[in-house]
Design a protein around this motif. Structure first.
Motif, short mmCIF file in Angstrom:
data_model
loop_
_atom_site.label_atom_id
_atom_site.label_comp_id
_atom_site.label_asym_id
_atom_site.label_seq_id
_atom_site.Cartn_x
_atom_site.Cartn_y
_atom_site.Cartn_z
N ALA A 257 -6.89 -2.13 5.84
CA ALA A 257 -5.61 -2.83 5.66
C ALA A 257 -5.72 -4.25 6.20
CB ALA A 257 -4.49 -2.07 6.35
N GLU A 258 -6.35 -4.37 7.35
CA GLU A 258 -6.48 -5.69 7.97
C GLU A 258 -7.33 -6.62 7.10
OE1 GLU A 258 -8.25 -7.11 12.10
OE2 GLU A 258 -7.05 -5.26 12.28
N ALA A 259 -8.46 -6.09 6.64
CA ALA A 259 -9.34 -6.89 5.79
C ALA A 259 -8.61 -7.27 4.50
CB ALA A 259 -10.61 -6.10 5.46
N PHE A 260 -7.85 -6.32 3.97
CA PHE A 260 -7.13 -6.58 2.73
C PHE A 260 -6.09 -7.68 2.92
CE2 PHE A 260 -3.73 -5.86 -0.32
CZ PHE A 260 -4.44 -5.79 -1.51
N GLU A 261 -5.38 -7.61 4.05
CA GLU A 261 -4.35 -8.64 4.29
C GLU A 261 -4.97 -10.03 4.43
OE1 GLU A 261 -2.24 -6.93 7.58
OE2 GLU A 261 -1.35 -5.40 6.26
N ARG A 262 -6.15 -10.07 5.03
CA ARG A 262 -6.83 -11.37 5.11
C ARG A 262 -7.14 -11.89 3.71
NH1 ARG A 262 -9.61 -9.48 9.53
NH2 ARG A 262 -11.38 -8.82 8.25
N ALA A 263 -7.57 -10.96 2.84
CA ALA A 263 -7.90 -11.35 1.48
C ALA A 263 -6.67 -11.86 0.73
CB ALA A 263 -8.54 -10.17 0.73
N THR A 264 -5.51 -11.23 0.98
CA THR A 264 -4.30 -11.68 0.27
C THR A 264 -3.88 -13.06 0.75
OG1 THR A 264 -2.83 -10.61 1.86
CG2 THR A 264 -3.38 -9.36 -0.12
N ASP A 265 -4.18 -13.38 2.01
CA ASP A 265 -3.84 -14.72 2.49
C ASP A 265 -4.62 -15.79 1.73
OD1 ASP A 265 -2.06 -13.78 4.30
OD2 ASP A 265 -3.44 -13.77 6.00
N ALA A 266 -5.81 -15.38 1.28
CA ALA A 266 -6.69 -16.36 0.65
C ALA A 266 -6.46 -16.46 -0.86
CB ALA A 266 -8.15 -15.99 0.92
N SER A 267 -5.81 -15.47 -1.44
CA SER A 267 -5.65 -15.48 -2.90
C SER A 267 -4.20 -15.26 -3.29
CB SER A 267 -6.52 -14.38 -3.53
OG SER A 267 -6.05 -14.09 -4.83
N ASP B 54 -15.67 -2.92 -2.40
CA ASP B 54 -15.42 -4.07 -1.56
C ASP B 54 -14.51 -5.09 -2.23
OD1 ASP B 54 -16.94 -2.92 0.35
OD2 ASP B 54 -18.79 -3.99 -0.21
N ASP B 55 -14.32 -4.97 -3.52
CA ASP B 55 -13.45 -5.92 -4.21
C ASP B 55 -12.00 -5.61 -3.85
OD1 ASP B 55 -12.00 -7.48 -5.85
OD2 ASP B 55 -12.87 -6.77 -7.73
N PRO B 56 -11.35 -6.53 -3.14
CA PRO B 56 -9.98 -6.23 -2.69
C PRO B 56 -9.02 -5.98 -3.86
CG PRO B 56 -10.58 -8.53 -2.25
CD PRO B 56 -11.82 -7.83 -2.68
N ARG B 57 -9.34 -6.55 -5.00
CA ARG B 57 -8.45 -6.38 -6.15
C ARG B 57 -8.28 -4.91 -6.51
NH1 ARG B 57 -4.90 -9.75 -8.60
NH2 ARG B 57 -6.37 -11.44 -8.23
N LEU B 58 -9.33 -4.12 -6.27
CA LEU B 58 -9.27 -2.69 -6.60
C LEU B 58 -8.35 -1.92 -5.66
CD1 LEU B 58 -12.89 -1.56 -7.44
CD2 LEU B 58 -10.88 -1.61 -8.94
N SER B 59 -8.05 -2.54 -4.50
CA SER B 59 -7.32 -1.79 -3.46
C SER B 59 -5.83 -2.08 -3.43
CB SER B 59 -7.91 -2.11 -2.08
OG SER B 59 -9.23 -1.64 -2.01
N THR B 60 -5.31 -2.87 -4.36
CA THR B 60 -3.89 -3.21 -4.30
C THR B 60 -3.01 -1.97 -4.34
OG1 THR B 60 -3.90 -3.56 -6.69
CG2 THR B 60 -4.11 -5.52 -5.30
N GLY B 61 -3.36 -1.02 -5.21
CA GLY B 61 -2.57 0.20 -5.34
C GLY B 61 -2.64 1.03 -4.07
N GLU C 170 0.38 -11.84 -4.95
CA GLU C 170 1.49 -11.59 -5.88
C GLU C 170 1.45 -10.16 -6.41
OE1 GLU C 170 2.20 -13.89 -9.77
OE2 GLU C 170 2.54 -15.33 -8.13
N GLU C 171 0.26 -9.73 -6.83
CA GLU C 171 0.15 -8.36 -7.33
C GLU C 171 0.51 -7.37 -6.22
OE1 GLU C 171 -3.33 -7.22 -9.66
OE2 GLU C 171 -3.43 -5.32 -8.60
N THR C 172 0.03 -7.65 -5.02
CA THR C 172 0.29 -6.76 -3.90
C THR C 172 1.78 -6.66 -3.59
OG1 THR C 172 -1.84 -7.37 -2.96
CG2 THR C 172 -0.29 -6.27 -1.49
N ASP C 173 2.45 -7.80 -3.51
CA ASP C 173 3.89 -7.79 -3.23
C ASP C 173 4.65 -6.96 -4.28
OD1 ASP C 173 3.45 -9.31 -1.04
OD2 ASP C 173 4.33 -11.17 -1.81
#
Lengths: 288, 199
Positions: free
Chosen positions: A27-37, A8-15, A42-45
């Motif tokens: 993907a949707e949940a992850f994108e919400r998480a990136t909006d908040a952090s 559930d930790d979004p950080r693990l899913s960047t790759g 940055e890592e995702t981009d």
């Protein structure tokens, strides 16, 4: 569902996200998480950009000629999302889902940026109709008759020849269509097709050429073809015959030279075409 | 992303001075400029189709998907954010996503697997490519990939070139999903650093 809690930790899913290896929900949940952090974003981009490099290393494949022609034709019926000007809260711009399904071809009721064509279209159309062999009053009735042809002749499978072959004729026509739609002064106008649907006229005054694009044009029975016409004060000049593919997009690049202001018409004619129209048009529009 | 911009210009070998950037083209396209769209298409369609076809294999289906990609570019050009990455990367990301959607949403994935077999998913970096530029990209990526562990390389290849989801990869390799995620992330971070992508 044997998901572990650490999944559930979004950080693990960047790759996984950067490689499109997550499900749409994730993907949707992850994108919400990136909006908040910001750090997550940055890592995702960075990883998405890296995935792009993997894509750049793939050997390119040359597309067919017709792919571009079809695409350029479809632009006419594909609405664009509005530009988001600096914080000028456009109320319904955000209502449009960002990643909506395969660009559902939206009929162009209000063509996006080309106000020119939009405003002249209705007037032009009525002008063209009033010219149609000086029989404007009978036009609608005539159209009904033309539409009845389809029914009377019995719409049986593919008429003449499918427009979706890969013959060199088709490819030449495809290249012509691409040229017209890509011209700097390319204009377009949407007109109704009798019997249902709409047709798009595309033309370029500098090229002196035009084309008709129709989605799902009804195939004709054996012995009948569609014929295009350039119409001016002198009358109607034949501009080539064509057939319909039944499904998908049919188009015809008109033969001969177009003069600005010419009306364009399409009638149903006997195979081989006629030298003057023998039926009332199913499509009429005017260039400008 | 700086790397990518440089590379993009390189694709117009000869007149790189005058070539309009993809970013500029996207801006024009968002204003309804069909000529700009035509130019963007001419310059990027072979890359888009190449990528889609790598995932989908079938040529006719790949052209369909590539067409969807370009229609989406036309529709959403106004949503491109240059501060988040290069235009080329935006386009390739969209292409990959569409290809993957197609593979997962239909029978095509299964058909494809039957045709090529799982073993062939890993790209053949030795294949002869058409231009010097592509060869250079191959070489860069090949060298960077060589820095990964074999397990990371395998997971990334299955995901990117094969279009498999993390749970599918977990099934193929008989390992937990969490492990797949870790391999993908560690591998991508390593690749990012090797390729010098700054973000």
């Amino acid at each position: 569902m044997n998901d572990r809690h650490d999944d559930d930790d979004p950080r693990l899913s960047t790759g996984a996200y950067s490689l499109d290896a997550v499900s749409p929900d994730e993907a949707e949940a992850f994108e919400r998480a990136t909006d908040a952090s910001e750090s997550l974003r940055e890592e995702t981009d960075g990883l998405v950009e890296t995935a792009g490099l993997l894509g750049l290393a793939i050997t390119p494949v040359t597309p067919s000629e017709r792919m571009k022609a079809e695409l350029m034709a479809k632009l006419a019926t594909t609405a664009q999302l509005p530009r988001q000007e600096p914080v000028a809260a456009v109320p319904d711009a955000s209502a449009e889902p960002e990643s909506a399904a395969p660009a559902a071809p939206t009929p162009v009721e209000t063509p996006a940026p080309d106000a020119r064509t939009a405003s002249t279209a209705p007037r032009a159309e009525s002008r063209a109709r009033s010219r149609w062999f000086a029989r404007p009053a009978t036009l609608v009735a005539g159209i009904a008759a033309a539409a009845a042809l389809f029914v009377g002749g019995g719409v049986v499978g593919t008429a003449v020849s499918g427009g979706f072959g890969t013959s060199s004729v088709t490819d030449a026509s495809a290249a012509g269509l691409a040229e017209i739609t890509a011209a700097e002064d390319s204009q377009r106008s949407t007109v109704p097709v009798e019997g249902g649907g709409t047709a798009t006229l595309v033309w370029s005054n500098t090229l002196g050429r035009s084309a008709i694009v129709v989605d799902g044009l009804t195939p004709l029975p054996d012995g009948k073809v569609y014929e295009a016409w350039y119409i001016d004060a002198e009358g109607a000049a034949p501009a080539g015959t064509f057939t319909a593919s039944g499904e998908g997009t049919s188009w015809h690049v008109l033969a001969g030279a177009m003069n600005p202001g010419d009306a364009i018409g399409v009638t149903v004619e006997p195979a081989g075409g006629s030298t003057t129209p023998t039926t009332d048009p199913i499509i009429v529009g005017q260039t400008a | 992303m700086l790397e990518l911009v440089t590379t993009d210009r390189g694709s117009d070998a000869g007149n790189s001075e005058t070539a309009v950037t993809f970013e500029r083209l996207l801006d024009l396209i968002s204003r309804g400029d069909r000529e700009a769209f035509s130019e963007l298409y001419d310059r990027t369609a072979p890359r888009v189709l190449g990528l889609v076809k790598r995932v989908l294999v079938d040529h006719a289906q790949s052209e369909e998907v590539a067409q969807e990609v370009f229609l989406e570019i036309w529709r959403t050009a106004s949503r491109f954010e240059s501060q988040r990455g290069s235009a080329m990367s935006w386009i390739l990301t969209m292409s990959h996503r569409r290809a993957v959607d197609r593979v997962r949403s239909s029978q095509s994935g299964h058909d494809r697997d039957e045709r090529i077999g799982l073993r062939d998913i890993e790209p053949d970096y030795d294949e002869v490519s058409e231009t010097v530029e592509i060869r250079i990209e191959h070489e860069r990526v090949k060298r960077a990939m060589a820095q990964l562990t074999a397990l990371q390389r395998e997971a990334i290849s299955l995901a990117y070139y094969g279009g498999y989801s993390h749970s599918e990869i977990a099934g193929i390799l008989s390992i937990p999903v969490g492990t797949v995620k870790t391999r993908l992330r560690d591998g991508m971070i390593r690749l990012r650093d090797e390729l010098g992508v700054t973000s």
